[in-house]
Design an enzyme around this catalytic site. Structure first.
Site, PDB file in Angstrom:
ATOM      1  N   THR A 216      36.832  39.438  34.176  1.00 57.79           N
ATOM      2  CA  THR A 216      37.694  38.271  34.321  1.00 57.79           C
ATOM      3  C   THR A 216      38.994  38.490  33.541  1.00 57.79           C
ATOM      4  O   THR A 216      38.953  38.927  32.382  1.00 57.79           O
ATOM      5  CB  THR A 216      36.966  37.019  33.774  1.00 57.79           C
ATOM      6  N   SER A 217      40.119  38.192  34.188  1.00 55.70           N
ATOM      7  CA  SER A 217      41.433  38.218  33.536  1.00 55.70           C
ATOM      8  C   SER A 217      41.714  39.620  32.971  1.00 55.70           C
ATOM      9  O   SER A 217      41.786  40.577  33.749  1.00 55.70           O
ATOM     10  CB  SER A 217      41.496  37.123  32.464  1.00 55.70           C
ATOM     11  N   SER A 218      41.845  39.778  31.659  1.00 52.43           N
ATOM     12  CA  SER A 218      42.043  41.132  31.129  1.00 52.43           C
ATOM     13  C   SER A 218      40.870  42.028  31.517  1.00 52.43           C
ATOM     14  O   SER A 218      41.049  43.223  31.801  1.00 52.43           O
ATOM     15  CB  SER A 218      42.192  41.099  29.601  1.00 52.43           C
ATOM     16  N   ALA A 220      39.265  41.712  34.248  1.00 51.34           N
ATOM     17  CA  ALA A 220      39.489  42.026  35.664  1.00 51.34           C
ATOM     18  C   ALA A 220      40.443  43.202  35.794  1.00 51.34           C
ATOM     19  O   ALA A 220      40.249  44.095  36.624  1.00 51.34           O
ATOM     20  CB  ALA A 220      40.049  40.799  36.385  1.00 51.34           C
ATOM     21  N   HIS A 357      44.237  29.802  36.254  1.00 50.36           N
ATOM     22  CA  HIS A 357      43.684  30.972  35.590  1.00 50.36           C
ATOM     23  C   HIS A 357      42.511  30.541  34.735  1.00 50.36           C
ATOM     24  O   HIS A 357      42.689  29.817  33.793  1.00 50.36           O
ATOM     25  CB  HIS A 357      44.767  31.615  34.717  1.00 50.36           C
TER      26      HIS A 357
END
Ligand SMILES: *[C@@H]1O[C@H](CO)[C@@H](O)[C@H](O)[C@H]1NC(C)=O
Ligand SMILES: *[C@@H]1O[C@H](CO)[C@@H](O)[C@H](O)[C@H]1NC(C)=O
Length: 373
Positions: A216-218, A220, A357
Site C-alpha cells: 500500500t502507498s510506499s 505499493a 489515498h
C-alpha cells in the site's frame, strides 16, 4: 452494491482503522489516518492517543502514542504477544518458525540497507505454500501492516506464508528511488526484501512459482519495484495506490527521497519509455513478467490519479497488450464506483471513483488474483 457483508466490514473497518478517505475525515483523523500535507483538505487533528507526524511535505499521519519521534522504526501498535524478538538468524526450516505469531528474522541474505524482516506462518501451512510479501505505507511498520490488514488472518484459512518487511528509513518510506533499488541485485531495500523471499524458497519449501508481492502507498511503490527489478523472484504484484516502476527515480539522492513530480502525476511518459525503465532494471532478462493488479482512487491527492494512467501504460506495454481494456466492468463484491479494467490475463487496473489515498484493502480479491482463494 456489496454482495458480501464480510467485504463491507473489512473495507470500512480499514477505512476507520487505518486508511481514511478524505471525505470521511471531517473531525479527527483516526490512528494511521492522514492529517496533513500539500493538497490535503481533511482533518488535521488526530484521534485520542495518536499524534500527527509530518512524513514529508505531502503526507502527515496520525501515529499511535504521545509525541513519539517520527524517526523511530520501533514497532508501534503491536498487539500484545504477537511479535517476538529477533532470533539472530533466519529459521532454517518452516518447522522452526513459531506458528501464528509475527516473528522477526535476520541473516537471510544480502540486505545492504538492513531492512527489518518479519515472518508469519499460519497454524496449518499448505504443502509447498505460496509466499506473500506485504509492504507497508510511509510511517508504517511491519507490525502496523500486519495488524491493519487481513493478510495474516486469511493465511490461517489458505495456508500461505507471509513476510512483512519494515523500512529502515526515518519516516519509514521505502527506498523506491535509488539506482540501487531499481536494479536487479543492485542493492537498496529491494535487494533485502528479495533476499528474504529467496531465503524462504530455498529453506522453507515455499513454492517458487507462487511468490507474490503486495503493498500500500510506499509499499505499493515497493511492490512495483520488486515486480520490475526481480521478475525472476516475484510471480505477481498487487499495487494499492502506488506509482509505475521507476516513477520515483531520483538518482544520487537518498533512496527514500520523495519525488514530488511523480507523486503529483507530472511525470508523464509513453508506454515504451515506462516499459524501458522496467527492462533496464534487469538487462538481458527474457523470462516471464509478474502479473500485475493495480488499484487507485480518483480523489488521491498524495499520489495523484495520473499515476494510474502511467501504470496502465507501463504494464500494458511490458505485456504487449492493447492500450484499451478488453473489458471494464463493475464487480458485485466491490463498492459502486469501482471499475475493473482487464487488458489481458496478466494485467488488471481497478479505478475507485471518489476514493482518496489509499484504496482500502480487498484481501480476498487479491487472493483470487493470486490464485490462492
Ligand atoms: C473503466 O471505466 C471507468 C468508467 O466506468 C473509467 O472511469 C475508467 O477510466 C476505465 N478504466 C480504464 C483503465 O480505462
Ligand atoms: C477483474 O476482471 C477479471 C476478468 O473478468 C477477473 O478475473 C478479476 O477477478 C476481476 N478483478 C477484480 C478485482 O474484481
Amino acid at each position: 452494491m456489496f454482495s458480501s457483508p464480510f467485504r463491507l466490514t473489512s473495507a470500512l473497518g480499514l477505512v476507520a482503522a487505518l486508511l481514511p478517505l478524505a471525505q470521511l475525515a471531517a473531525a479527527q483523523s483516526p490512528v494511521w489516518g492522514q492529517c496533513g500535507g500539500i493538497g490535503w483538505s481533511g482533518a488535521t487533528t488526530c484521534a485520542f492517543g495518536s499524534v500527527c507526524v509530518k512524513e514529508n511535505d505531502y503526507y502527515s499521519q496520525c501515529q499511535p502514542g504521545a509525541a513519539s519521534a517520527p524517526t523511530t522504526t520501533t514497532p508501534v501498535s503491536t498487539p500484545p504477544g504477537q511479535t517476538s524478538t529477533p532470533t539472530g538468524s533466519a529459521p532454517t526450516g518452516l518447522s522452526s518458525i513459531p506458528a501464528s505469531k509475527l516473528t522477526q528474522i535476520s541473516n537471510f541474505g544480502p540486505n545492504p540497507n538492513n531492512v527489518q524482516m518479519f515472518v508469519y506462518k499460519p497454524a496449518k501451512v499448505a504443502s509447498k505454500p505460496p509466499l506473500i510479501v506485504a509492504s507497508h505505507f510511509c510511517t508504517g511498520t511491519a507490525q502496523a501492516y500486519f495488524s491493519g490488514s487481513k493478510f495474516a488472518q486469511l493465511s490461517e484459512t489458505y495456508g500461505y506464508v507471509l513476510l512483512f518487511p519494515s523500512s529502515p528509513h526515518s519516516g519509514t518510506c521505502w527506498d523506491v528511488s535509488s539506482d540501487a533499488t531499481l536494479t536487479h541485485d543492485g542493492g537498496g531495500d529491494s535487494q533485502g526484501i528479495a533476499s528474504a523471499a529467496r531465503y524462504a524458497i530455498t529453506n522453507w519449501g515455499v513454492d517458487a512459482s507462487r511468490v507474490f508481492a503486495v503493498g500500500t502507498s510506499s509499499g505499493a511503490m515497493m511492490t512495483s519495484v520488486l515486480a520490475g527489478a526481480y521478475p525472476d523472484v516475484f510471480k505477481a504484484g498487487i499495487v494499492d495506490s502506488g506509482v509505475a516502476f521507476g516513477c520515483f527515480a531520483l538518482p544520487g539522492q537518498p533512496g527514500d527521497s520523495w519525488n514530488a513530480q511523480c507523486a503529483q502525476g507530472q511525470l508523464v511518459l509513453t508506454g515504451q519509455q515506462w516499459a524501458q525503465r522496467v527492462f533496464n532494471a534487469y538487462p538481458g532478462y527474457t523470462g516471464a513478467r509478474p502479473k500485475m493488479q493495480v488499484w487507485h482512487g480518483t480523489a488521491d491527492t498524495t499520489l495523484y490519479p495520473q499515476n494510474f494512467n502511467e501504470e496502465v501504460k507501463q504494464w500494458t506495454t511490458v505485456f504487449g497488450y492493447p492500450s484499451t481494456p478488453i473489458s471494464n466492468t463493475s464487480e458485485p463484491y466491490l463498492p459502486s464506483g469501482y471499475s475493473n479494467a482487464t487488458f489481458g490475463p496478466n494485467f488488471q487496473a481497478i479505478l475507485a471513483q471518489g476514493v482518496g489515498h489509499t484504496v482500502p484493502l480487498f484481501e480476498q480479491q487479491y487472493l483470487q488474483f493470486l490464485g490462492i482463494a
